[in-house]
Design an enzyme around this catalytic site. Structure first.
Site, PDB file in Angstrom:
ATOM      1  N   TRP A 178     -23.268  82.008 -18.383  1.00 16.14           N
ATOM      2  CA  TRP A 178     -22.143  81.919 -19.327  1.00 16.14           C
ATOM      3  C   TRP A 178     -21.810  80.505 -19.812  1.00 16.14           C
ATOM      4  O   TRP A 178     -20.968  80.321 -20.688  1.00 16.14           O
ATOM      5  CB  TRP A 178     -20.892  82.557 -18.710  1.00 16.14           C
ATOM      6  CG  TRP A 178     -21.043  84.039 -18.586  1.00 16.14           C
ATOM      7  CD1 TRP A 178     -21.468  84.733 -17.497  1.00 16.14           C
ATOM      8  CD2 TRP A 178     -20.804  85.019 -19.608  1.00 16.14           C
ATOM      9  NE1 TRP A 178     -21.506  86.088 -17.770  1.00 16.14           N
ATOM     10  CE2 TRP A 178     -21.097  86.287 -19.061  1.00 16.14           C
ATOM     11  CE3 TRP A 178     -20.373  84.954 -20.927  1.00 16.14           C
ATOM     12  CZ2 TRP A 178     -20.975  87.469 -19.791  1.00 16.14           C
ATOM     13  CZ3 TRP A 178     -20.239  86.136 -21.656  1.00 16.14           C
ATOM     14  CH2 TRP A 178     -20.543  87.369 -21.091  1.00 16.14           C
TER      15      TRP A 178
ATOM     16  N   GLU B 280      -8.625  95.471 -24.368  1.00 14.97           N
ATOM     17  CA  GLU B 280      -9.421  94.415 -23.735  1.00 14.97           C
ATOM     18  C   GLU B 280      -8.506  93.233 -23.420  1.00 14.97           C
ATOM     19  O   GLU B 280      -7.738  92.772 -24.271  1.00 14.97           O
ATOM     20  CB  GLU B 280     -10.563  93.991 -24.677  1.00 14.97           C
ATOM     21  CG  GLU B 280     -11.439  92.912 -24.073  1.00 14.97           C
ATOM     22  CD  GLU B 280     -12.882  92.926 -24.570  1.00 14.97           C
ATOM     23  OE1 GLU B 280     -13.313  93.905 -25.199  1.00 14.97           O
ATOM     24  OE2 GLU B 280     -13.594  91.928 -24.312  1.00 14.97           O
TER      25      GLU B 280
ATOM     26  N   ARG C  16     -22.029  74.566 -23.818  1.00 14.72           N
ATOM     27  CA  ARG C  16     -21.287  75.584 -24.568  1.00 14.72           C
ATOM     28  C   ARG C  16     -20.179  74.962 -25.415  1.00 14.72           C
ATOM     29  O   ARG C  16     -19.866  75.473 -26.500  1.00 14.72           O
ATOM     30  CB  ARG C  16     -20.722  76.604 -23.566  1.00 14.72           C
ATOM     31  CG  ARG C  16     -19.773  77.598 -24.195  1.00 14.72           C
ATOM     32  CD  ARG C  16     -19.484  78.745 -23.259  1.00 14.72           C
ATOM     33  NE  ARG C  16     -18.322  79.493 -23.709  1.00 14.72           N
ATOM     34  CZ  ARG C  16     -17.826  80.550 -23.097  1.00 14.72           C
ATOM     35  NH1 ARG C  16     -18.386  80.994 -21.979  1.00 14.72           N
ATOM     36  NH2 ARG C  16     -16.774  81.185 -23.575  1.00 14.72           N
TER      37      ARG C  16
ATOM     38  N   ASP D 106     -12.934  78.505 -24.006  1.00 13.85           N
ATOM     39  CA  ASP D 106     -12.392  79.857 -24.077  1.00 13.85           C
ATOM     40  C   ASP D 106     -10.993  79.961 -23.479  1.00 13.85           C
ATOM     41  O   ASP D 106     -10.842  80.471 -22.362  1.00 13.85           O
ATOM     42  CB  ASP D 106     -13.337  80.831 -23.344  1.00 13.85           C
ATOM     43  CG  ASP D 106     -13.024  82.279 -23.660  1.00 13.85           C
ATOM     44  OD1 ASP D 106     -12.183  82.517 -24.532  1.00 13.85           O
ATOM     45  OD2 ASP D 106     -13.636  83.164 -23.035  1.00 13.85           O
TER      46      ASP D 106
ATOM     47  N   ARG E  85     -14.618  84.486 -37.145  1.00 16.00           N
ATOM     48  CA  ARG E  85     -14.363  83.702 -35.926  1.00 16.00           C
ATOM     49  C   ARG E  85     -15.496  82.713 -35.633  1.00 16.00           C
ATOM     50  O   ARG E  85     -16.678  83.030 -35.792  1.00 16.00           O
ATOM     51  CB  ARG E  85     -14.158  84.636 -34.730  1.00 16.00           C
ATOM     52  CG  ARG E  85     -12.934  85.516 -34.921  1.00 16.00           C
ATOM     53  CD  ARG E  85     -12.761  86.479 -33.787  1.00 16.00           C
ATOM     54  NE  ARG E  85     -12.104  85.928 -32.628  1.00 16.00           N
ATOM     55  CZ  ARG E  85     -12.526  86.085 -31.382  1.00 16.00           C
ATOM     56  NH1 ARG E  85     -13.653  86.727 -31.126  1.00 16.00           N
ATOM     57  NH2 ARG E  85     -11.840  85.590 -30.382  1.00 16.00           N
TER      58      ARG E  85
ATOM     59  N   LYS F 119     -16.061  89.143 -35.493  1.00 16.38           N
ATOM     60  CA  LYS F 119     -16.737  88.416 -34.420  1.00 16.38           C
ATOM     61  C   LYS F 119     -18.213  88.732 -34.589  1.00 16.38           C
ATOM     62  O   LYS F 119     -18.637  89.874 -34.394  1.00 16.38           O
ATOM     63  CB  LYS F 119     -16.213  88.919 -33.071  1.00 16.38           C
ATOM     64  CG  LYS F 119     -16.960  88.403 -31.854  1.00 16.38           C
ATOM     65  CD  LYS F 119     -16.299  88.901 -30.558  1.00 16.38           C
ATOM     66  CE  LYS F 119     -17.024  88.400 -29.329  1.00 16.38           C
ATOM     67  NZ  LYS F 119     -16.344  88.826 -28.072  1.00 16.38           N
TER      68      LYS F 119
ATOM     69  N   GLU G 255     -21.410  87.004 -28.055  1.00 14.14           N
ATOM     70  CA  GLU G 255     -21.296  87.895 -26.902  1.00 14.14           C
ATOM     71  C   GLU G 255     -21.823  89.289 -27.218  1.00 14.14           C
ATOM     72  O   GLU G 255     -21.212  90.300 -26.879  1.00 14.14           O
ATOM     73  CB  GLU G 255     -19.846  87.948 -26.407  1.00 14.14           C
ATOM     74  CG  GLU G 255     -19.339  86.575 -25.968  1.00 14.14           C
ATOM     75  CD  GLU G 255     -17.939  86.566 -25.382  1.00 14.14           C
ATOM     76  OE1 GLU G 255     -17.131  87.445 -25.734  1.00 14.14           O
ATOM     77  OE2 GLU G 255     -17.661  85.663 -24.564  1.00 14.14           O
TER      78      GLU G 255
ATOM     79  N   GLU H  14      -5.061  86.025 -20.349  1.00  8.45           N
ATOM     80  CA  GLU H  14      -6.337  86.261 -19.669  1.00  8.45           C
ATOM     81  C   GLU H  14      -6.608  85.221 -18.578  1.00  8.45           C
ATOM     82  O   GLU H  14      -6.954  85.562 -17.452  1.00  8.45           O
ATOM     83  CB  GLU H  14      -7.475  86.266 -20.693  1.00  8.45           C
ATOM     84  CG  GLU H  14      -8.850  86.404 -20.048  1.00  8.45           C
ATOM     85  CD  GLU H  14      -9.981  86.471 -21.071  1.00  8.45           C
ATOM     86  OE1 GLU H  14      -9.716  86.420 -22.291  1.00  8.45           O
ATOM     87  OE2 GLU H  14     -11.142  86.594 -20.635  1.00  8.45           O
TER      88      GLU H  14
ATOM     89  N   GLU I 215      -6.785  79.865 -33.303  1.00  9.36           N
ATOM     90  CA  GLU I 215      -6.534  81.082 -32.523  1.00  9.36           C
ATOM     91  C   GLU I 215      -6.042  80.722 -31.124  1.00  9.36           C
ATOM     92  O   GLU I 215      -6.678  79.946 -30.407  1.00  9.36           O
ATOM     93  CB  GLU I 215      -7.837  81.898 -32.451  1.00  9.36           C
ATOM     94  CG  GLU I 215      -7.681  83.229 -31.737  1.00  9.36           C
ATOM     95  CD  GLU I 215      -8.981  84.055 -31.746  1.00  9.36           C
ATOM     96  OE1 GLU I 215      -9.652  84.145 -32.795  1.00  9.36           O
ATOM     97  OE2 GLU I 215      -9.326  84.603 -30.691  1.00  9.36           O
TER      98      GLU I 215
END
Ligand code: GCV
Length: 677
Positions: A537, A159, A335, A364, A318, A281, A285, A392, A386
């Site tokens: 999102w 991923e 968010r 993110d 997390r 996690k 999500e 990404e 983290e």
């Protein structure tokens, strides 16, 4: 133990040449019978066999001594160093009377000391060197893999992986030959990394079984990492008691559930005595978690912590928890607030062996985010930060984007102002974690220059105070072994010219002023300004004909600025004081708003996007000048050249889409009359 060398795979920062200084000398190793000491001996023997030096027997002359402080009769150079406690991973390094000495309390320190000498190369054997003490600033320095066993229909084998397949699994099975995993462990140990989580935090059905009937695969991987001092961790699915244990619940308060985790964990340790622990996690999500049972994240984490505690393991829980089914019409839901809202009230409730793992920013892994306020809000909790080495949102290893300057800013950020502790001090006992960028690609990281990010992660996790440019210089020296001549100087200068400022270049041609996202939904590559604007999102920019940005103030917005302690709660709240680079993260402003830099927001958008795309072209031009002069391997040169073509194309696409979008919204022309569509 034999030192792993893999044919047809780029040696990254450990090419044989990097071992010449040690390998050409006489080296004495005074260590114990532990596996890690065995690794040090094997490394020394391998280097000496290659470069004509010799492993010295006691009594024979030597140029370098690597010794355990506990090791009986120390030679005078090492005995003279004995003094401060070095801890399980620290070492002393000194040179006196023509002998270089490394002294450690424990074998891991000896291994890190050995690699410190490799980094120094010839300089380790010149002149005198007063004793230097080296200890890692952070206890755990960890890479998380988002590798799947089966190829996921959308996310693939890895991923957010941009470097081919997984070095652990291919098409549902563990690789038969794991030499590459050993070679990876060696590369990581040379940077100071001491923990690896092997599977994706989105734990699908086959990967969940790594905990039980596929545990032998984890044990096999642990056996490859162990000789280099790296403990293996596993991402687990919170609902495992249901999926694997046949229970009808995963409620952390249910005794049967707790007993299942205790038993299962015991079996893990029976197979892997030095197992590191779990990564989770949960309620994020779509992953299962304690909310389903009316429990909170401390309840969930503590249940796993209790199962791990008798064996010395830790759970990394997390904090990436937010509502991914938000109504975009509702401007009160933010968010950015989510992780703090969920976790700050739980401070003090987590067990000692539970580590809350917080993404560096509240959203993110964006190119620019403020540092997550969760890090300041949980003084009675072990926290880890983290990072994302895999790119990404920062060019997916098709763009040169050296991330150490960003990480260094995060680690050096002082929530409570000057003179107060920096992030690196807050996370001392929790550690630094990053999502790895490694795959089965010939260059490990897809883009050969992305190796520098992996290298820099380990070095910063060991010593967050290191200068990112100096780390890059170290990486260049090891990887390319440039000579002291004109060619070597040119190679170094070229790579610095391409990479030192590449994160800021990337920032210039992508989303402006900290507003974030604007990437294509799903795969997250390339521009799509409104791609996420009307989705659930929670990642919006709110651009209209008058202005752009998210009002996160207490006065008129979502109140997110209130999650920071002073002075930042006030700095971010204030339009006048908010740093330019984060302006649109915190404020919704008119296009004519004048930045500290003296230009308006709209003109800044145009200027930075033209400049960023130009800089990408300059990076490509610098690399082109190296072609054919023998300073870098032609195949590597060609790979980077192709990727740079894509970077330039993509940067122009970003420039044109962003500029055209904001020109059409605002109707304000570019003051310099450049082409906008
Ligand atoms: C592993 C982002 C990524 C997801 C990732 C998630 C996470 O949202 O796009 O692929 O999932 O972060 O960190 O859990």
């Amino acid at each position: 133990m034999t030192v792993p060398h893999v044919d047809d795979v780029h040696p990254a920062w450990l090419p044989p040449e990097a071992f010449r200084a040690i390998g050409a000398r006489r080296v004495l190793v005074l260590a114990d019978g532990s596996p890690l000491s065995g690794t040090v001996r094997a490394e020394v023997a391998d280097a000496c066999a290659r470069h004509g030096g010799a492993v010295a027997a006691p009594g024979e002359p030597y140029d370098l001594v690597l010794a355990l402080a506990s090791g009986g009769s120390l030679p005078p150079e090492a005995a003279a160093l004995k003094g401060p406690e070095l801890g399980p991973e620290g070492f002393l390094l000194a040179r006196t009377g023509g002998v270089t000495a490394v002294l450690a309390d424990a074998p891991a320190g000896l291994l890190y000391g050995f690699f410190a000498v490799v980094r120094l190369g010839e300089a380790a054997f010149e002149g005198e060197r007063p004793a230097e003490t080296h200890r890692p600033a952070l206890e755990r320095r960890m890479l998380d893999h988002w590798d799947n066993i089966d190829v996921h229909p959308v996310m693939g084998q890895v991923e957010r992986g941009y470097s081919g397949g997984s070095i652990f699994w291919r098409d549902g099975v563990l690789h038969e030959d794991l030499t590459r995993v050993r070679a990876y462990a060696r590369l990581l140990a040379a940077t100071g990394v001491n923990a690896v989580a092997v599977n994706n935090v989105n734990v699908h059905a086959p990967e969940a079984r790594l905990l039980t009937d596929r545990l032998d695969e984890v044990a096999a991987l642990a056996a490859e990492f162990r000789p280099y001092g790296i403990r293996v961790h596993l991402s687990v699915n919170f609902a495992s008691p249901i999926a694997l244990g046949g229970l009808e619940t995963a409620d952390p308060a249910d005794e049967r559930v707790r007993a299942w985790w205790a038993r299962t964990t015991e079996r893990v340790y029976a197979a892997i005595p030095d197992f590191g622990g779990y990564v989770v996690k949960a309620d994020s999500e779509g992953q299962p978690g304690p909310f389903a049972y009316g429990r909170d994240h401390a309840d969930g984490a503590n249940m796993l912590a209790d199962a791990l505690a008798p064996h010395g393991g830790v759970v990394h829980w997390r904090a990436f928890v937010y509502n991914h089914r938000q109504d975009w019409r509702d401007r009160s839901t933010d968010r950015a607030r989510a992780a703090y809202d969920h976790f700050a009230p739980l401070d003090g409730r987590f067990r000692d062996n539970a580590i809350v793992q917080v993404k560096y920013g509240p959203i993110d892994f964006q190119t620019r985010e403020p540092v997550s306020p969760v890090i300041a809000a949980m003084p009675d909790t072990r926290l880890a930060v983290e990072l994302q080495v895999t790119q990404e949102y920062t060019g997916q290893q098709r763009h040169v984007c050296y991330l150490a300057p960003m990480w260094s800013e995060v680690l050096g950020f002082r929530f409570w102002g000057e003179g107060e502790p920096a992030v690196a001090e807050v996370i001392k006992s929790g550690g630094l974690v990053a999502v790895s960028n490694v795959g089965d690609d010939r260059y490990w990281t897809g883009h050969p220059l992305a190796q520098a990010n992996l290298y820099a992660f380990g070095r910063l996790a060991w010593d967050p105070g290191l200068d990112p440019v100096a780390i890059l210089d170290e990486w260049i020296g090891l990887t390319f072994v440039p000579g002291d001549d004109e060619g070597g100087e040119r190679l170094r200068a070229t790579l610095h010219g391409m990479m030192d400022g590449s994160w800021r270049t990337y920032e210039r041609y992508t989303a402006p002023l900290g507003v974030g996202f604007m990437v294509r939904p799903g795969h997250h590559y390339g521009p799509d300004v409104d791609g996420y604007e009307y989705t659930p999102w929670g990642t919006y920019h709110f651009a209209d004909r008058d202005g752009v940005g998210v009002d996160r103030t207490r006065a008129t917005g979502t109140g997110y600025t209130g999650q920071y302690p002073k002075p930042w709660s006030e700095v971010y709240e204030s339009l006048a004081e908010c740093p330019d680079e984060l302006l649109l993260f915190f404020h919704h402003v008119p296009y004519g708003h004048v930045l500290h830099s003296g230009v308006t927001v709209i003109q800044h958008i145009y200027d930075t996007h033209f400049a960023g795309a130009e800089e990408a072209a300059e990076i490509r031009a610098l690399w082109a000048k190296l072609e054919g002069d023998g300073l870098v391997d032609p195949a590597l040169h060609a790979r980077v050249r192709e990727l740079l073509d894509e970077q330039v194309r993509s940067a122009e696409e970003w420039r044109d889409q962003i500029n055209s979008y904001f020109y059409r919204k605002s109707g304000v022309p570019d003051a310099r009359g450049r082409t906008i569509y």
